[in-house]
Every structure is written in C-alpha cells, then in structure tokens.
Design a protein around this motif. Sequence first.
Motif, PDB file in Angstrom:
ATOM      1  N   HIS A   3     -24.011 -17.814  -0.783  1.00 41.43           N
ATOM      2  CA  HIS A   3     -23.398 -17.095  -1.908  1.00 41.43           C
ATOM      3  C   HIS A   3     -23.248 -15.614  -1.580  1.00 41.43           C
ATOM      4  N   ALA A   4     -24.261 -15.047  -0.956  1.00 36.54           N
ATOM      5  CA  ALA A   4     -24.196 -13.629  -0.572  1.00 36.54           C
ATOM      6  C   ALA A   4     -23.111 -13.411   0.469  1.00 36.54           C
ATOM      7  N   LEU A   5     -23.002 -14.316   1.429  1.00 36.89           N
ATOM      8  CA  LEU A   5     -21.970 -14.187   2.458  1.00 36.89           C
ATOM      9  C   LEU A   5     -20.577 -14.308   1.847  1.00 36.89           C
ATOM     10  N   ARG A   6     -20.422 -15.217   0.891  1.00 28.57           N
ATOM     11  CA  ARG A   6     -19.113 -15.350   0.212  1.00 28.57           C
ATOM     12  C   ARG A   6     -18.797 -14.108  -0.613  1.00 28.57           C
ATOM     13  N   LEU A   7     -19.804 -13.516  -1.247  1.00 31.26           N
ATOM     14  CA  LEU A   7     -19.584 -12.288  -2.014  1.00 31.26           C
ATOM     15  C   LEU A   7     -19.116 -11.156  -1.100  1.00 31.26           C
ATOM     16  N   ILE A   8     -19.747 -11.030   0.054  1.00 27.29           N
ATOM     17  CA  ILE A   8     -19.336 -10.001   1.012  1.00 27.29           C
ATOM     18  C   ILE A   8     -17.909 -10.265   1.486  1.00 27.29           C
ATOM     19  N   ASP A   9     -17.585 -11.510   1.767  1.00 28.20           N
ATOM     20  CA  ASP A   9     -16.220 -11.840   2.181  1.00 28.20           C
ATOM     21  C   ASP A   9     -15.216 -11.528   1.071  1.00 28.20           C
ATOM     22  N   TRP A  10     -15.591 -11.780  -0.172  1.00 28.61           N
ATOM     23  CA  TRP A  10     -14.724 -11.461  -1.308  1.00 28.61           C
ATOM     24  C   TRP A  10     -14.498  -9.951  -1.400  1.00 28.61           C
ATOM     25  N   LEU A  11     -15.571  -9.165  -1.279  1.00 32.20           N
ATOM     26  CA  LEU A  11     -15.442  -7.704  -1.293  1.00 32.20           C
ATOM     27  C   LEU A  11     -14.547  -7.226  -0.149  1.00 32.20           C
ATOM     28  N   THR A  12     -14.699  -7.857   0.989  1.00 28.40           N
ATOM     29  CA  THR A  12     -13.873  -7.506   2.150  1.00 28.40           C
ATOM     30  C   THR A  12     -12.402  -7.787   1.869  1.00 28.40           C
ATOM     31  N   ARG A  13     -12.118  -8.932   1.278  1.00 27.29           N
ATOM     32  CA  ARG A  13     -10.721  -9.261   0.928  1.00 27.29           C
ATOM     33  C   ARG A  13     -10.158  -8.273  -0.075  1.00 27.29           C
ATOM     34  N   ILE A  14     -10.954  -7.921  -1.088  1.00 26.74           N
ATOM     35  CA  ILE A  14     -10.492  -6.962  -2.105  1.00 26.74           C
ATOM     36  C   ILE A  14     -10.161  -5.619  -1.459  1.00 26.74           C
ATOM     37  N   THR A  15     -11.044  -5.124  -0.604  1.00 24.09           N
ATOM     38  CA  THR A  15     -10.757  -3.841   0.043  1.00 24.09           C
ATOM     39  C   THR A  15      -9.559  -3.963   0.976  1.00 24.09           C
ATOM     40  N   GLY A  16      -9.349  -5.132   1.560  1.00 25.70           N
ATOM     41  CA  GLY A  16      -8.148  -5.360   2.370  1.00 25.70           C
ATOM     42  C   GLY A  16      -6.890  -5.270   1.530  1.00 25.70           C
ATOM     43  N   TYR A  17      -6.921  -5.844   0.317  1.00 27.48           N
ATOM     44  CA  TYR A  17      -5.769  -5.748  -0.586  1.00 27.48           C
ATOM     45  C   TYR A  17      -5.524  -4.304  -1.015  1.00 27.48           C
ATOM     46  N   VAL A  18      -6.604  -3.572  -1.288  1.00 26.65           N
ATOM     47  CA  VAL A  18      -6.465  -2.160  -1.661  1.00 26.65           C
ATOM     48  C   VAL A  18      -5.865  -1.374  -0.495  1.00 26.65           C
ATOM     49  N   ALA A  19      -6.285  -1.684   0.731  1.00 26.40           N
ATOM     50  CA  ALA A  19      -5.727  -1.020   1.907  1.00 26.40           C
ATOM     51  C   ALA A  19      -4.237  -1.327   2.041  1.00 26.40           C
ATOM     52  N   ALA A  20      -3.860  -2.579   1.820  1.00 24.86           N
ATOM     53  CA  ALA A  20      -2.443  -2.945   1.893  1.00 24.86           C
ATOM     54  C   ALA A  20      -1.634  -2.188   0.839  1.00 24.86           C
ATOM     55  N   PHE A  21      -2.173  -2.078  -0.364  1.00 27.64           N
ATOM     56  CA  PHE A  21      -1.508  -1.308  -1.411  1.00 27.64           C
ATOM     57  C   PHE A  21      -1.421   0.167  -1.025  1.00 27.64           C
ATOM     58  N   GLY A  22      -2.468   0.672  -0.357  1.00 29.28           N
ATOM     59  CA  GLY A  22      -2.463   2.054   0.114  1.00 29.28           C
ATOM     60  C   GLY A  22      -1.348   2.313   1.114  1.00 29.28           C
ATOM     61  N   ILE A  23      -1.053   1.322   1.962  1.00 34.72           N
ATOM     62  CA  ILE A  23       0.061   1.464   2.908  1.00 34.72           C
ATOM     63  C   ILE A  23       1.370   1.599   2.146  1.00 34.72           C
ATOM     64  N   LEU A  24       1.545   0.766   1.110  1.00 36.16           N
ATOM     65  CA  LEU A  24       2.771   0.852   0.306  1.00 36.16           C
ATOM     66  C   LEU A  24       2.874   2.208  -0.384  1.00 36.16           C
ATOM     67  N   LEU A  25       1.762   2.695  -0.916  1.00 41.39           N
ATOM     68  CA  LEU A  25       1.766   4.020  -1.537  1.00 41.39           C
ATOM     69  C   LEU A  25       2.121   5.105  -0.523  1.00 41.39           C
ATOM     70  N   MET A  26       1.554   4.994   0.668  1.00 42.26           N
ATOM     71  CA  MET A  26       1.821   5.991   1.702  1.00 42.26           C
ATOM     72  C   MET A  26       3.305   5.981   2.083  1.00 42.26           C
ATOM     73  N   ILE A  27       3.874   4.809   2.217  1.00 39.02           N
ATOM     74  CA  ILE A  27       5.304   4.706   2.507  1.00 39.02           C
ATOM     75  C   ILE A  27       6.110   5.363   1.395  1.00 39.02           C
ATOM     76  N   GLY A  28       5.737   5.093   0.146  1.00 40.02           N
ATOM     77  CA  GLY A  28       6.429   5.703  -0.994  1.00 40.02           C
ATOM     78  C   GLY A  28       6.334   7.221  -0.988  1.00 40.02           C
ATOM     79  N   VAL A  29       5.162   7.749  -0.691  1.00 44.89           N
ATOM     80  CA  VAL A  29       4.969   9.210  -0.648  1.00 44.89           C
ATOM     81  C   VAL A  29       5.835   9.825   0.449  1.00 44.89           C
ATOM     82  N   ILE A  30       5.840   9.200   1.618  1.00 46.03           N
ATOM     83  CA  ILE A  30       6.620   9.745   2.733  1.00 46.03           C
ATOM     84  C   ILE A  30       8.119   9.644   2.443  1.00 46.03           C
ATOM     85  N   LEU A  31       8.557   8.535   1.874  1.00 48.84           N
ATOM     86  CA  LEU A  31       9.977   8.409   1.498  1.00 48.84           C
ATOM     87  C   LEU A  31      10.369   9.458   0.464  1.00 48.84           C
TER      88      LEU A  31
END
Length: 173
Positions: A3-31
């Motif tokens: 359960h702890a390992l799955r929780l860590i993997d879930w947190l990792t996925r969430i931060t990965g999604y936030v990072a992906a959204f950050g890339i989109l934001l960065m592209i928007g700012v530069i454009l």
Amino acid sequence: MSHALRLIDWLTRITGYVAAFGILLMIGVILYEVTSRYFFNAPTVWAYDISYMLNGTVIMLAGALAMKVDQHVVIDIVSQVFRDRTKRIIEVTVFTLLLLPALGFIGLIAWSQFWTAYVHGTVETVSPWRPVLWPFRLMIAVGLSILWLQILSKTLASGLRLIGTPTTPAEGH
C-alpha cells in the motif's frame, strides 16, 4: 508495504502530471512573450522569470517519474555483465548507502531554503520584475521529496524481490 509503495507511485504519477501541465504553461508563456515582443513590440517583464521557474519546476517534478519508469541516466556498460540478483544487490546497496542519504540531505536544505524565502519574502534580485522565490523553491523541495520517496520505493521493492517477497499481488504468481 505494498500500500505504501502504491501511494508513492500515485504521488509520483501526480507530480508527473503536474510537470506535464507545467510544460504546457511554459510553452504558453513563451508563445505569449514572442507574440507580444515581435508582433506588438511590447515585451513582457515577467516571461523570462516565469519560464525559468516553470522549467526548473518541470525538471524537479519529473525526476521521480523518470526514476519510476527507468528513464534516468544509468551507466549500464558495467551492469550488463551481472545477473539480475547481483544488479539488485548493487542497486539496494548504492541507493541505501549513498543516494537516499545524499538526496535526503539535499531535500532538507531545499525545504530550509523554501521556508527562509517564504518567511522573509525573498525576491529574485537580478530581475526587473522581482518575483517572490518561495513558490519556485517549494516546487524544488516537493520534487526532491517525491524523488526521494520514489527511490525509497524502488529500493524497498528491489529488496523485497531479493528475499523473494512479491511487492504486488501480480508478482506473486
């Protein structure tokens, strides 16, 4: 434990999604900056600061996901000669004795820098916009913490596999 390992993997996925959204934001700012600067002759004072902070945030938050999916830099010339069990022993040893303590120390420093920037209202002094730095430093601390947790998860999973304990129900079959 699983359960702890799955929780860590879930947190990792969430931060990965936030990072992906950050890339989109960065592209928007530069454009926005390019359009504003070259088409309207009205450059922004904030685009550079936002883009470097978003870039740093993306890098820090994506590190754990890269570790989870084995997309990090590895020197595998030497490890190719070892069997899986030996590779796991080396991984558990190196992660436990070197990587986890070092990254934990760096993470504590990052949390301290975030807190100091937050309490004192530290601003970027070389920028004419002078943004506050605590949100950026918070993302660095969060990214390092999630990376530390992901390395811990990987270390525990490898250690459990070494002693023959499945880390998920599917591995028991």
